[in-house]
Scaffold this motif. Sequence first.
Motif, PDB file in Angstrom:
ATOM      1  N   ASP A 266      30.787  32.508  36.965  1.00 40.50           N
ATOM      2  CA  ASP A 266      31.253  33.881  37.208  1.00 40.50           C
ATOM      3  C   ASP A 266      31.868  34.013  38.593  1.00 40.50           C
ATOM      4  N   THR A 267      31.237  33.374  39.572  1.00 39.63           N
ATOM      5  CA  THR A 267      31.738  33.449  40.943  1.00 39.63           C
ATOM      6  C   THR A 267      33.080  32.732  41.080  1.00 39.63           C
ATOM      7  N   THR A 270      36.246  34.563  40.064  1.00 41.47           N
ATOM      8  CA  THR A 270      36.751  35.628  40.932  1.00 41.47           C
ATOM      9  C   THR A 270      37.610  35.097  42.070  1.00 41.47           C
ATOM     10  N   LYS A 390      28.426  36.322  42.778  1.00 37.82           N
ATOM     11  CA  LYS A 390      28.113  36.935  41.485  1.00 37.82           C
ATOM     12  C   LYS A 390      26.804  36.374  40.925  1.00 37.82           C
TER      13      LYS A 390
END
Length: 608
Positions: A266-267, A270, A390
């Motif tokens: 998820d991180t 981004t 995240k």
Amino acid sequence: MCGIVGVIGSRDVVPLLVDGLKRLEYRGYDSAGIATLSATGAIERRRAEGKIVRLEDKLRNEPMQSLIGIAHTRWATHGAPNEANAHPHATERVAMVHNGIIENYREIGEELIARGHKFQSQTDTEVALRLIDQYLADGKSPEQAVLAALGRLRGAFALGILFHGEEDLLIGARRGAPLAVGFGNGEMYLGSDALALAPLTDRIAYMEEGDCVILSRTGARFLDADGKPAERVVRATAISGAMIGKGNYRHYMLKEIYEQPAVMGDTINTVIGPKDRLAHLPDLGIDLGSITRITIVACGTSYYSGMVAKYWLERYARIGVEVDVASEFRYREAPVDTQGLAIFISQSGETADTLAAMRYVKAQGGRTLAIVNVPESSMAREADGILLTKAGPEIGVASTKAFTCQLVTLAAFSLAMTQARNALPAEEVRRLMAALVEVPARAAEVLNHDDDLHALAEKIMDARDVLYIGRGPCFPLALEGALKLKEISYIHAEGYAAGELKHGPIALIDEVVPVIVIAPSDSLFEKTISNMQEVMARGGKVIFMSDRKGLAHVDDRTFATVVLPEVEPFVAPILYAIPVQLLAYHVAVLKGTDVDQPRNLAKSVTVE
């Protein structure tokens, strides 16, 4: 640190308060308590030393029922962790819970003693409480009394306050320590963070520095640091009660270790451009190409992530980097380069020393970037730029997924700096970014070998001392591995740069000291192997962590080996964090310690 919960509503609030305290257990505590108003408006309290279960036992034996109340988990600062010092503190007129430290408690305490007050505890909290009580005795209204007291108190604190006979009034105050206000239907809430209020509401307003809030069942009225009416934004929060459950895992820490592939993914999503596969950070409001130098400031595990980033930034972006412990930086009066960038790393975004250091840099005209896991935190709101990890809510006190998400974010930032400075060709940056994208999948492979790490934990659980060594960006991993083992198993452990062994620490080596060698196949591998040979020549019990290529260079004198996937050296520190976390976890479980809430520690350190 300490946790605050307050509820004012139209149903019995006692079970809501207890549940809120349980959701704040991750912050660390050594006593707990509740204060409510009885049917006659009198203040009632129940407090207990130790875990919340002891408070629940007391509530079963001495039940309470009320439509208004405040509750607290205390991590001892002033005074021993016993029932007398547990919160809430109370007089006949007022009850209060407090997170933080009142710095001028002595002078105010002496003044109050001279006016006839007799203290029942050893805490600075009671001084603030009795100051409010004195203003009430002088004829001030509850709101006036609180504002007058806030004008006298110095320090960093959050307060929740309940008054005799005031069945539709709770007051909160925030100076330096976080406090959130929750909005319900006919109910209002106070909490140290959104997690405490997650089952009750998804509408949260975060108090700003110096704020005071007056709560009734129908809403909130905010006053700013000057006592003037203020508007505060009510936000919808995505945090839910389900997000902070343990699921089928025995401990939060284990759950959070196993969440790492997902949250790292998820991180990464981004910070990567979907088309060109280069690093694309959100708009930071900072021209990366103009930066002349970088200073990284953090505490604990976050400090070690900053140490790893130093290697990345200096090697790939070719920019000078200083890494400092926040508690030292903030008092050193360091000169601030206004053309440089200061990066502040914190899981909570509320770490007192790191936040104070950031404010110092801003006051000196420096540019600031916060890397945090909580978008509504003080650091996120005050920094010039922000990079959000995240990781999601991290409940275990020993940081795991927040650390690896910090590393992922810092790796992407390092590549963005490399691009901005044209320090490497674009194709080389793409290659490194591709390696970063692969990390979640490789992390899942490491987790598949958890049984091997459990077996290894059985072999070292009785050790009195453990050493960790590594070189380059794996030196901070050695420090982090030692910290994890100390934090949750209480075994003395130290991390060293492998090349420093012969400058003193090698004197500790004997046949009973496990030495954990972190050695991916990189440009420093042969040097690390030489240091490992020095350990084995002196009878040390070497536990060797490397990939299959690296393991081909060791012999049967090693005590144990841990096989990891072969990856680009740039991302190896992220991957090698996982086995050191799992090893510490399994040792702690075998020793029977409180893994999620280790003794003397707190999740969010909001005091000095």
